[in-house]
Write an enzyme that holds these catalytic residues in place. Structure first.
Site, mmCIF file in Angstrom:
data_model
loop_
_atom_site.group_PDB
_atom_site.id
_atom_site.type_symbol
_atom_site.label_atom_id
_atom_site.label_comp_id
_atom_site.label_asym_id
_atom_site.label_seq_id
_atom_site.Cartn_x
_atom_site.Cartn_y
_atom_site.Cartn_z
ATOM 1 N N CYS A 1 0.811 -1.230 0.000
ATOM 2 C CA CYS A 1 0.000 0.000 0.000
ATOM 3 C C CYS A 1 0.838 1.272 0.000
ATOM 4 C CB CYS A 1 -0.930 0.018 1.197
ATOM 5 S SG CYS A 1 -2.294 -1.111 0.994
HETATM 6 N N1 COA Z 1 -20.932 -8.715 6.656
HETATM 7 C C1 COA Z 1 -21.493 -8.843 7.878
HETATM 8 N N2 COA Z 1 -20.798 -9.080 9.003
HETATM 9 C C2 COA Z 1 -19.461 -9.204 8.880
HETATM 10 C C3 COA Z 1 -18.796 -9.094 7.641
HETATM 11 C C4 COA Z 1 -19.593 -8.845 6.499
HETATM 12 N N3 COA Z 1 -19.048 -8.712 5.277
HETATM 13 N N4 COA Z 1 -17.481 -9.253 7.826
HETATM 14 C C5 COA Z 1 -17.300 -9.468 9.126
HETATM 15 N N5 COA Z 1 -18.481 -9.444 9.777
HETATM 16 C C6 COA Z 1 -18.737 -9.653 11.211
HETATM 17 C C7 COA Z 1 -17.641 -10.484 11.846
HETATM 18 O O1 COA Z 1 -17.920 -11.863 11.696
HETATM 19 C C8 COA Z 1 -17.682 -10.035 13.284
HETATM 20 O O2 COA Z 1 -18.757 -10.710 13.923
HETATM 21 P P1 COA Z 1 -18.618 -11.155 15.465
HETATM 22 O O3 COA Z 1 -18.461 -9.880 16.231
HETATM 23 O O4 COA Z 1 -19.899 -11.863 15.706
HETATM 24 O O5 COA Z 1 -17.398 -12.006 15.528
HETATM 25 C C9 COA Z 1 -18.077 -8.571 13.178
HETATM 26 O O6 COA Z 1 -18.681 -8.409 11.894
HETATM 27 C C10 COA Z 1 -16.876 -7.646 13.302
HETATM 28 O O7 COA Z 1 -15.835 -8.084 12.411
HETATM 29 P P2 COA Z 1 -14.418 -7.411 12.356
HETATM 30 O O8 COA Z 1 -13.587 -8.089 11.313
HETATM 31 O O9 COA Z 1 -13.866 -7.300 13.734
HETATM 32 O O10 COA Z 1 -14.832 -5.967 11.790
HETATM 33 P P3 COA Z 1 -14.071 -4.621 11.878
HETATM 34 O O11 COA Z 1 -14.926 -3.639 12.564
HETATM 35 O O12 COA Z 1 -12.647 -4.780 12.367
HETATM 36 O O13 COA Z 1 -13.988 -4.165 10.347
HETATM 37 C C11 COA Z 1 -12.280 -4.006 8.631
HETATM 38 C C12 COA Z 1 -13.266 -4.920 9.426
HETATM 39 C C13 COA Z 1 -11.451 -4.883 7.743
HETATM 40 C C14 COA Z 1 -13.115 -3.042 7.796
HETATM 41 C C15 COA Z 1 -11.403 -3.198 9.630
HETATM 42 O O14 COA Z 1 -10.839 -4.042 10.581
HETATM 43 C C16 COA Z 1 -10.288 -2.440 8.931
HETATM 44 O O15 COA Z 1 -10.501 -1.624 8.070
HETATM 45 N N6 COA Z 1 -9.022 -2.671 9.364
HETATM 46 C C17 COA Z 1 -7.860 -2.024 8.824
HETATM 47 C C18 COA Z 1 -7.635 -2.568 7.478
HETATM 48 C C19 COA Z 1 -6.482 -1.929 6.748
HETATM 49 O O16 COA Z 1 -6.199 -0.790 6.839
HETATM 50 N N7 COA Z 1 -5.847 -2.763 5.991
HETATM 51 C C20 COA Z 1 -4.842 -2.355 5.136
HETATM 52 C C21 COA Z 1 -5.056 -3.148 3.917
HETATM 53 S S1 COA Z 1 -4.108 -2.544 2.647
#
Ligand code: COA
Length: 375
Positions: free
Chosen positions: A156
């Site tokens: 990235c």
């Molecule tokens: N639809 C519905 N529910 C979903 C889902 C989807 N597509 N994906 C995950 N969930 C659920 C999970 O199962 C979890 O359920 P639980 O609480 O019952 O276990 C809940 O939603 C929360 O999941 P989580 O993965 O902890 O979500 P989050 O709030 O951390 O958001 C991201 C996920 C990826 C958007 C976030 O963590 C993020 O942006 N992180 C940084 C990523 C980044 O900068 N990466 C760099 C890449 S280049």
């Protein structure tokens, strides 16, 4: 020493769009199919049932509303779940080169310069279409640029690290101008079958023309300073690579052959690294954050950007100070902060200061401090 500037930028945006609604419909159809096919294993508890995805979750967790992709038919087909790209002969431009030519042409036009003024091409991206010859050399050839080209990958942060390298080459006098190009075909490395991340990425290509200030013909941005930082982490990882066929399981369709992340950990660990990096970079250049007119941040997650904005400015940023494009493009890896810069920088007045900052796998952080100049 020559003063480096960003003299022009370009953004190539693929025509096909996948909305969250379309994405979730196809994912849910895929999950239903998968659950039906693995009914017996799910009933015995040997496999976990795939839950449905949700539009509301995607917008709330990331701020993403849609993404542009090079092919949506394959991605949205529940029996395929990845882009379908036609085979190209070795005599045709590669897809990355084709996207790069469009973005580079826009950047040259904005700077009122031509290929004859450029000495180097850097294709800086998270993934490259082939091992060799370098995509950059193909782009160099297609544009008719003399000099040299090379590819680089810092995930990235590829674009900001590329600008850092180009700015150093300008300062040293080894080139007059360099095109830093970021063709990001993220749809190719995204695991569209994984509910936790299937919504994250989109495709795009950005380009920035970095050149000597004494050669500019149009309004531009002086590069006051660049800074790069890396710190090893496995929280964003992709194990695909040229040794794939040598592994005991050969070419198997394994989850770790695509993008994987521990999103929560990334969120928690990267935020302090980035805000500290930006604040110390500004401080070392004698720039207090309240002098910043704009921050063009990496485009992965809206909540993450809001947090960084608050930490750096010491208050709530106004939308104009910290523009987001991820609602329209999703995460486009290294290109995201450059799209934001390209689309939200024309209104800056001479003397206005801004900072581009990327962050992601590695971990890697790259910042570029800029000052608007009209001549
Ligand atoms: N639809 C519905 N529910 C979903 C889902 C989807 N597509 N994906 C995950 N969930 C659920 C999970 O199962 C979890 O359920 P639980 O609480 O019952 O276990 C809940 O939603 C929360 O999941 P989580 O993965 O902890 O979500 P989050 O709030 O951390 O958001 C991201 C996920 C990826 C958007 C976030 O963590 C993020 O942006 N992180 C940084 C990523 C980044 O900068 N990466 C760099 C890449 S280049």
């Amino acid at each position: 020493m020559y003063q480096p500037v960003i003299a022009g930028t370009g953004v190539f945006t693929p025509g096909e769009i996948i909305t969250n609604k379309e994405l979730v419909m196809s994912y849910n159809a895929y999950a239903d199919l998968w659950n039906a096919r693995h009914k017996a294993e799910i009933e015995t508890g040997d496999m976990a049932r795939k839950e449905h995805s949700s539009e509301a979750f995607i917008v709330k967790a990331s701020g993403i509303e849609q993404r542009h992709v090079v092919d949506k038919t394959g991605v949205l087909d529940p029996e395929v779940m990845h882009p379908l790209l036609r085979e190209r002969s070795d005599d045709e431009p590669s897809l990355m080169a084709e996207m790069a030519i469009d973005a580079c042409t826009q950047a040259l036009k904005q700077a009122d310069r031509s290929a004859a003024d450029v000495d180097a091409v850097i294709v800086a991206a998270s993934n490259h279409e082939r091992a060799y010859p370098a995509i950059a050399i193909e782009v160099q050839d297609l544009l008719g640029i003399k000099g040299f080209g090379f590819d680089m990958n810092v995930a990235c942060s590829s674009a900001t690290f590329g600008i850092h390298v180009a700015a150093d080459m300008i300062r040293a006098g080894s080139v007059r101008a360099a095109l830093v190009v970021n063709p990001e075909i993220c749809s190719g490395h995204l695991e569209w079958r994984d509910r936790d991340c299937h919504f994250i990425f989109g495709d795009v290509c950005t380009a920035a023309l970095v050149m000597r200030k004494e050669d500019v013909r149009a309004p531009h941005f002086e590069i006051l300073s660049t800074r790069c930082l890396t710190q090893f982490s496995n929280n964003i990882r992709n194990n695909n690579g040229f040794l794939r066929r040598c592994r005991p399981d050969g070419m198997k369709d394994r989850r770790d052959m695509q993008f994987m992340q521990n999103g929560r950990k990334v969120f928690k660990e990267v935020l302090p690294i980035v805000s500290k990096h930006m604040l110390s970079h500004l401080d070392d250049e004698g720039i207090s954050p309240d002098r910043l007119r704009r921050m063009w941040l990496h485009q992965a997650n809206k909540a993450m950007n809001d947090f960084i904005g608050r930490k750096v400015l010491g208050r709530e940023p106004t939308p104009g100070e910290q523009p987001n494009i991820l609602q329209d493009y999703a995460n486009t890896s290294s290109a995201g902060s450059i799209i934001a810069f390209s689309k939200f920088s024309d209104d800056l007045e001479p003397g206005d200061l801004g900072i581009i900052c990327s962050f992601g796998a590695g971990y890697s952080v790259g910042s570029v401090i800029l000052r608007r100049e009209h001549e």
